[in-house]
Design a protein around this motif. Structure first.
Motif, PDB file in Angstrom:
ATOM      1  N   THR A  64       5.249  13.846  -7.623  1.00 38.07           N
ATOM      2  CA  THR A  64       5.467  12.329  -6.475  1.00 38.07           C
ATOM      3  C   THR A  64       6.261  13.424  -5.355  1.00 38.07           C
ATOM      4  N   ASN A  65       8.245  13.495  -5.758  1.00 35.98           N
ATOM      5  CA  ASN A  65       8.786  13.377  -5.019  1.00 35.98           C
ATOM      6  C   ASN A  65       9.207  14.752  -5.368  1.00 35.98           C
ATOM      7  N   ALA A  66       9.282  15.273  -5.116  1.00 36.29           N
ATOM      8  CA  ALA A  66      10.024  16.749  -5.157  1.00 36.29           C
ATOM      9  C   ALA A  66       9.733  17.591  -4.167  1.00 36.29           C
TER      10      ALA A  66
ATOM     11  N   THR B 183      16.527  10.437  -2.116  1.00 34.89           N
ATOM     12  CA  THR B 183      16.051  11.040  -0.427  1.00 34.89           C
ATOM     13  C   THR B 183      13.951  10.667  -0.753  1.00 34.89           C
ATOM     14  N   ALA B 184      13.471  10.773  -2.194  1.00 33.96           N
ATOM     15  CA  ALA B 184      12.795  10.590  -2.990  1.00 33.96           C
ATOM     16  C   ALA B 184      11.874   9.394  -2.378  1.00 33.96           C
ATOM     17  N   LEU B 185      13.748   8.081  -1.761  1.00 36.00           N
ATOM     18  CA  LEU B 185      12.626   6.844  -1.494  1.00 36.00           C
ATOM     19  C   LEU B 185      12.219   6.851  -0.009  1.00 36.00           C
ATOM     20  N   MET B 186      12.069   7.726   0.408  1.00 34.89           N
ATOM     21  CA  MET B 186      11.969   7.688   1.977  1.00 34.89           C
ATOM     22  C   MET B 186       9.982   8.366   2.612  1.00 34.89           C
ATOM     23  N   ASN B 187       9.413   7.179   2.770  1.00 39.91           N
ATOM     24  CA  ASN B 187       8.256   7.986   2.954  1.00 39.91           C
ATOM     25  C   ASN B 187       8.320   8.604   4.566  1.00 39.91           C
ATOM     26  N   HIS B 188       6.953   9.054   4.359  1.00 34.71           N
ATOM     27  CA  HIS B 188       6.605  10.565   5.024  1.00 34.71           C
ATOM     28  C   HIS B 188       6.345  10.039   6.147  1.00 34.71           C
ATOM     29  N   ASP B 189       6.783  10.122   7.754  1.00 29.89           N
ATOM     30  CA  ASP B 189       5.761   9.789   8.593  1.00 29.89           C
ATOM     31  C   ASP B 189       5.546  11.196   9.773  1.00 29.89           C
TER      32      ASP B 189
ATOM     33  N   THR C  48       9.633  13.648   7.146  1.00 32.98           N
ATOM     34  CA  THR C  48       8.433  14.077   6.841  1.00 32.98           C
ATOM     35  C   THR C  48       8.371  15.071   6.067  1.00 32.98           C
ATOM     36  N   TYR C  49       7.879  15.284   4.991  1.00 34.54           N
ATOM     37  CA  TYR C  49       7.349  15.725   3.848  1.00 34.54           C
ATOM     38  C   TYR C  49       6.727  17.634   4.181  1.00 34.54           C
ATOM     39  N   ILE C  50       5.507  17.796   5.783  1.00 32.32           N
ATOM     40  CA  ILE C  50       5.507  18.817   6.366  1.00 32.32           C
ATOM     41  C   ILE C  50       5.813  19.030   7.693  1.00 32.32           C
TER      42      ILE C  50
ATOM     43  N   GLY D 200      -0.698  14.616  -2.235  1.00 34.68           N
ATOM     44  CA  GLY D 200      -1.780  14.207  -3.090  1.00 34.68           C
ATOM     45  C   GLY D 200      -1.885  13.035  -2.212  1.00 34.68           C
ATOM     46  N   PHE D 201      -1.801  12.232  -0.837  1.00 35.93           N
ATOM     47  CA  PHE D 201      -1.783  11.695  -0.751  1.00 35.93           C
ATOM     48  C   PHE D 201      -2.201  11.454   1.114  1.00 35.93           C
ATOM     49  N   GLN D 202      -2.682  10.230   0.882  1.00 33.64           N
ATOM     50  CA  GLN D 202      -3.740  10.440   2.833  1.00 33.64           C
ATOM     51  C   GLN D 202      -2.627   9.417   4.072  1.00 33.64           C
ATOM     52  N   CYS D 203      -2.334  10.368   4.052  1.00 34.68           N
ATOM     53  CA  CYS D 203      -1.191   9.609   5.142  1.00 34.68           C
ATOM     54  C   CYS D 203      -1.979   8.511   6.376  1.00 34.68           C
ATOM     55  N   THR D 204      -1.264   7.476   6.048  1.00 37.01           N
ATOM     56  CA  THR D 204      -1.192   6.277   6.962  1.00 37.01           C
ATOM     57  C   THR D 204      -0.013   6.137   7.724  1.00 37.01           C
ATOM     58  N   CYS D 205       0.364   6.691   8.714  1.00 35.71           N
ATOM     59  CA  CYS D 205       1.833   6.503   9.181  1.00 35.71           C
ATOM     60  C   CYS D 205       0.737   5.952  10.532  1.00 35.71           C
TER      61      CYS D 205
ATOM     62  N   THR E  91      12.452   6.513  -9.784  1.00 31.21           N
ATOM     63  CA  THR E  91      11.580   6.805  -8.496  1.00 31.21           C
ATOM     64  C   THR E  91       9.538   6.635  -9.219  1.00 31.21           C
ATOM     65  N   ALA E  92       9.009   6.525  -8.287  1.00 31.86           N
ATOM     66  CA  ALA E  92       7.156   6.881  -8.052  1.00 31.86           C
ATOM     67  C   ALA E  92       6.700   7.592  -8.562  1.00 31.86           C
ATOM     68  N   ALA E  93       5.726   7.719  -9.690  1.00 36.02           N
ATOM     69  CA  ALA E  93       5.038   7.442  -9.998  1.00 36.02           C
ATOM     70  C   ALA E  93       3.225   7.520  -9.601  1.00 36.02           C
ATOM     71  N   ASN E  94       3.231   8.337  -9.397  1.00 36.28           N
ATOM     72  CA  ASN E  94       1.641   8.311  -8.139  1.00 36.28           C
ATOM     73  C   ASN E  94       0.423   8.425  -9.074  1.00 36.28           C
ATOM     74  N   ASN E  95       0.516   9.155 -10.452  1.00 32.89           N
ATOM     75  CA  ASN E  95      -0.839   9.010 -11.722  1.00 32.89           C
ATOM     76  C   ASN E  95       0.219   8.758 -12.830  1.00 32.89           C
TER      77      ASN E  95
ATOM     78  N   GLY F 158       0.933  -1.201  -0.206  1.00 31.65           N
ATOM     79  CA  GLY F 158       0.180  -0.090   0.521  1.00 31.65           C
ATOM     80  C   GLY F 158       0.550   0.671  -0.014  1.00 31.65           C
ATOM     81  N   ARG F 159       2.102   1.625  -0.170  1.00 33.14           N
ATOM     82  CA  ARG F 159       2.855   2.424   0.079  1.00 33.14           C
ATOM     83  C   ARG F 159       4.431   2.429  -1.018  1.00 33.14           C
ATOM     84  N   GLY F 160       3.945   1.615  -1.937  1.00 38.87           N
ATOM     85  CA  GLY F 160       5.558   0.904  -2.757  1.00 38.87           C
ATOM     86  C   GLY F 160       6.473   0.627  -2.338  1.00 38.87           C
ATOM     87  N   ASN F 161       7.176   1.964  -2.478  1.00 40.96           N
ATOM     88  CA  ASN F 161       9.002   1.488  -2.004  1.00 40.96           C
ATOM     89  C   ASN F 161       8.666   2.290  -0.618  1.00 40.96           C
ATOM     90  N   GLY F 162       9.864   1.912   0.213  1.00 38.74           N
ATOM     91  CA  GLY F 162      10.664   2.582   1.302  1.00 38.74           C
ATOM     92  C   GLY F 162      11.764   2.216   1.971  1.00 38.74           C
TER      93      GLY F 162
HETATM   94  C1  SAM Z   1       8.949  10.519  -1.691  1.00 44.47           C
HETATM   95  S1  SAM Z   1       7.766   9.041  -1.994  1.00 44.47           S
HETATM   96  C2  SAM Z   1       8.139   8.377  -1.430  1.00 44.47           C
HETATM   97  C3  SAM Z   1       8.632   6.816  -1.614  1.00 44.47           C
HETATM   98  C4  SAM Z   1       7.614   6.420  -2.868  1.00 44.47           C
HETATM   99  N1  SAM Z   1       6.957   5.084  -1.584  1.00 44.47           N
HETATM  100  C5  SAM Z   1       8.083   5.326  -3.689  1.00 44.47           C
HETATM  101  O1  SAM Z   1       7.425   3.566  -3.982  1.00 44.47           O
HETATM  102  O2  SAM Z   1       9.406   5.240  -4.221  1.00 44.47           O
HETATM  103  C6  SAM Z   1       6.057   9.840  -1.767  1.00 44.47           C
HETATM  104  C7  SAM Z   1       4.598   8.855  -2.295  1.00 44.47           C
HETATM  105  O3  SAM Z   1       4.875   7.892  -1.322  1.00 44.47           O
HETATM  106  C8  SAM Z   1       3.469   7.068  -0.742  1.00 44.47           C
HETATM  107  N2  SAM Z   1       3.765   7.541   0.628  1.00 44.47           N
HETATM  108  C9  SAM Z   1       4.956   8.395   1.209  1.00 44.47           C
HETATM  109  N3  SAM Z   1       4.848   7.816   2.710  1.00 44.47           N
HETATM  110  C10 SAM Z   1       2.890   7.655   3.198  1.00 44.47           C
HETATM  111  C11 SAM Z   1       2.607   7.827   4.163  1.00 44.47           C
HETATM  112  N4  SAM Z   1       2.851   8.390   5.512  1.00 44.47           N
HETATM  113  N5  SAM Z   1       1.839   7.427   3.790  1.00 44.47           N
HETATM  114  C12 SAM Z   1       1.183   7.133   2.773  1.00 44.47           C
HETATM  115  N6  SAM Z   1       1.362   6.774   1.789  1.00 44.47           N
HETATM  116  C13 SAM Z   1       2.811   7.175   1.854  1.00 44.47           C
HETATM  117  C14 SAM Z   1       2.352   7.972  -1.067  1.00 44.47           C
HETATM  118  O4  SAM Z   1       2.729   7.400  -2.261  1.00 44.47           O
HETATM  119  C15 SAM Z   1       3.415   9.121  -1.870  1.00 44.47           C
HETATM  120  O5  SAM Z   1       2.471   9.819  -3.273  1.00 44.47           O
END
Ligand code: SAM
Length: 411
Positions: A206-208, A225-231, A264-266, A284-289, A191-195, A131-135
């Motif tokens: 998605t990443n910048a 750095t864009a591989l890191m998810n937000h928490d 953190t992204y914010i 553009g995502f709903q945080c699920t941290c 890197t990921a592209a969400n859309n 549900g969150r791609g890579n991390g």
């Molecule tokens: C900068 S990328 C992070 C790496 C990404 N997961 C990947 O597969 O490369 C940002 C995207 O990761 C996902 N993501 C990151 N943090 C998240 C979080 N706390 N909750 C849900 N999705 C998250 C969202 O899809 C977001 O748009």
């Protein structure tokens, strides 16, 4: 389209370095630029007596400009495919910002990038998360302050250029990518592209990080750095150095092998609803941290602590005669940071405590917290250096410091 990304660079606004003589990578385009005559040359041609050697253009490709007729603005693509030991960098920005960029130490000092963009033996690996791609996940134990990633951006895009380019299917954005070395293009495409949509535009979306760059809003793209998810309670903190463009991420607490490494992204000192809204609109995502997925009771406890933290920070930073800041409040603030797990703020908390103690003449406690503030790395912004110096001065001579007995004891 979503409004892309957010990153607080406000405090990192560059002070433009004195014009330095360029001694960087080789260039192909200087001649071309000169043949165009003074009209289209982006450089100020110095009088012979003014500057003995002119600074050659650092760009390896001819600049290509997009006219935004509606806003009477022109944005150009500038690429140096050899930047930072052949990683390359592209800018899509105004001529005047490009001129400021050209004079940064980033393009003149040698050896700046010898220890960045190195990913052969990192303390982490990339894993997929449902549900969150890579991390990124730690493969070794990391201590507070240990470096996780230090990287230069591969792309820096003026927000308004991005918007203007949208009207012509991102033709110029594509150039910023096409002119990069092959290896870097591959990293970008990982890197990921969400859309669905333009692959480069969507990756930026998605990443910048959106931040102030040379006083104007720009997206900065760091593909690793864009591989890191937000928490909302991250275990790492990040810094951006505007003169070298290096963006570095450090552990903000101990991270054990197998733990996900998050940033953190914010601004995390916001309530649950504020964070959710912000992440949705800017990223553009709903945080699920973990915090955002916890039960309503825990979320409400965290929200009240967050409000309390914000109020205390305001009181403690208030140096007017009626200030309510006290050492007791500073101690409470430190324990709220701990309880709320905002580790990156501990340095700032110790600084506020050092000042609060010194303000009532308790130099022993003031020195103790000044040392802890320096050790913790005070804040993740451009103010860091000034604050560190201020704490070193307090530690050296508390009685001579501006804060000494600046408040009437209240306890
Ligand atoms: C900068 S990328 C992070 C790496 C990404 N997961 C990947 O597969 O490369 C940002 C995207 O990761 C996902 N993501 C990151 N943090 C998240 C979080 N706390 N909750 C849900 N999705 C998250 C969202 O899809 C977001 O748009």
């Amino acid at each position: 389209g979503q409004h892309p990304l957010y990153f607080n660079f406000e405090e990192n606004v560059c002070s433009i370095a004195e014009q330095s003589l360029f001694s960087g990578p080789s260039v192909q385009n200087i001649e071309e630029e000169h043949h165009h005559g003074s009209g289209s040359c982006s450089h100020h041609e110095p009088q012979q007596s003014e500057v003995p050697v002119s600074r050659p253009s650092p760009w390896t490709h001819k600049k290509q400009c997009l006219e935004d007729e509606e806003n009477y603005q022109e944005y150009c693509v500038y690429t140096n495919a050899k930047f930072a030991n052949e990683r390359g960098i592209s800018f899509f920005t105004t001529r005047s910002i490009a001129k400021q960029v050209e004079s940064l130490p980033a393009f003149s000092e040698r050896g700046l990038y010898d220890n960045v963009n190195k990913f052969d033996n990192p303390p982490w690996e990339v894993r997929r998360i449902p549900g969150r791609g890579n991390g990124l996940f730690a493969t070794r134990k990391l201590n507070r302050g240990d470096e996780i990633i230090a990287a230069t951006p591969v792309g820096v895009y003026h927000r308004d250029a991005f918007i203007a380019d949208k009207l012509i299917d991102y033709q110029y954005l594509r150039k910023t990518f096409d002119q990069m070395p092959n290896a870097t293009r591959e990293i970008i495409l990982r890197t990921a592209a969400n859309n669905p949509g333009d692959p480069i535009m969507e990756r930026i979306n998605t990443n910048a990080f959106l931040g102030e760059f040379e006083d104007a809003p720009h997206f900065l793209f760091y593909p690793e750095t864009a591989l890191m998810n937000h928490d909302c309670r991250p275990n790492s903190m990040h810094y951006h150095d505007p003169s070298t463009l290096i963006h570095a991420t450090y552990a903000s607490r101990t991270i054990l092998p197998g733990e996900e490494i998050t940033i953190t992204y914010i601004n995390i000192l916001q309530t649950f609803m504020e964070r959710q809204t912000h992440l949705w609109h800017a990223w553009g995502f709903q945080c699920t941290c973990a915090l955002c997925s916890s039960n309503p009771g825990d979320i409400s406890t965290s929200d009240s602590r967050t409000r309390e933290i914000l109020a205390m920070q305001t009181y403690l930073a208030d140096w007017t005669p009626n200030s309510q800041g006290t050492p007791k409040m500073a101690r409470q603030l430190l324990s709220l940071y701990e309880a709320e797990e905002v580790h990156a703020a501990m340095g700032k908390g110790h600084m506020l405590a050092a000042l609060a103690y010194n303000a009532v003449g308790d130099t022993y406690q003031a020195k103790k917290h000044a040392n802890l503030a320096i050790k913790a790395g005070i804040v993740s912004s451009g103010e860091e250096e000034a604050d560190t110096k201020d704490m070193a001065a307090l530690n050296e001579n508390p009685e001579g410091h501006w804060s000494f007995k600046a408040r009437t004891p209240k306890q």
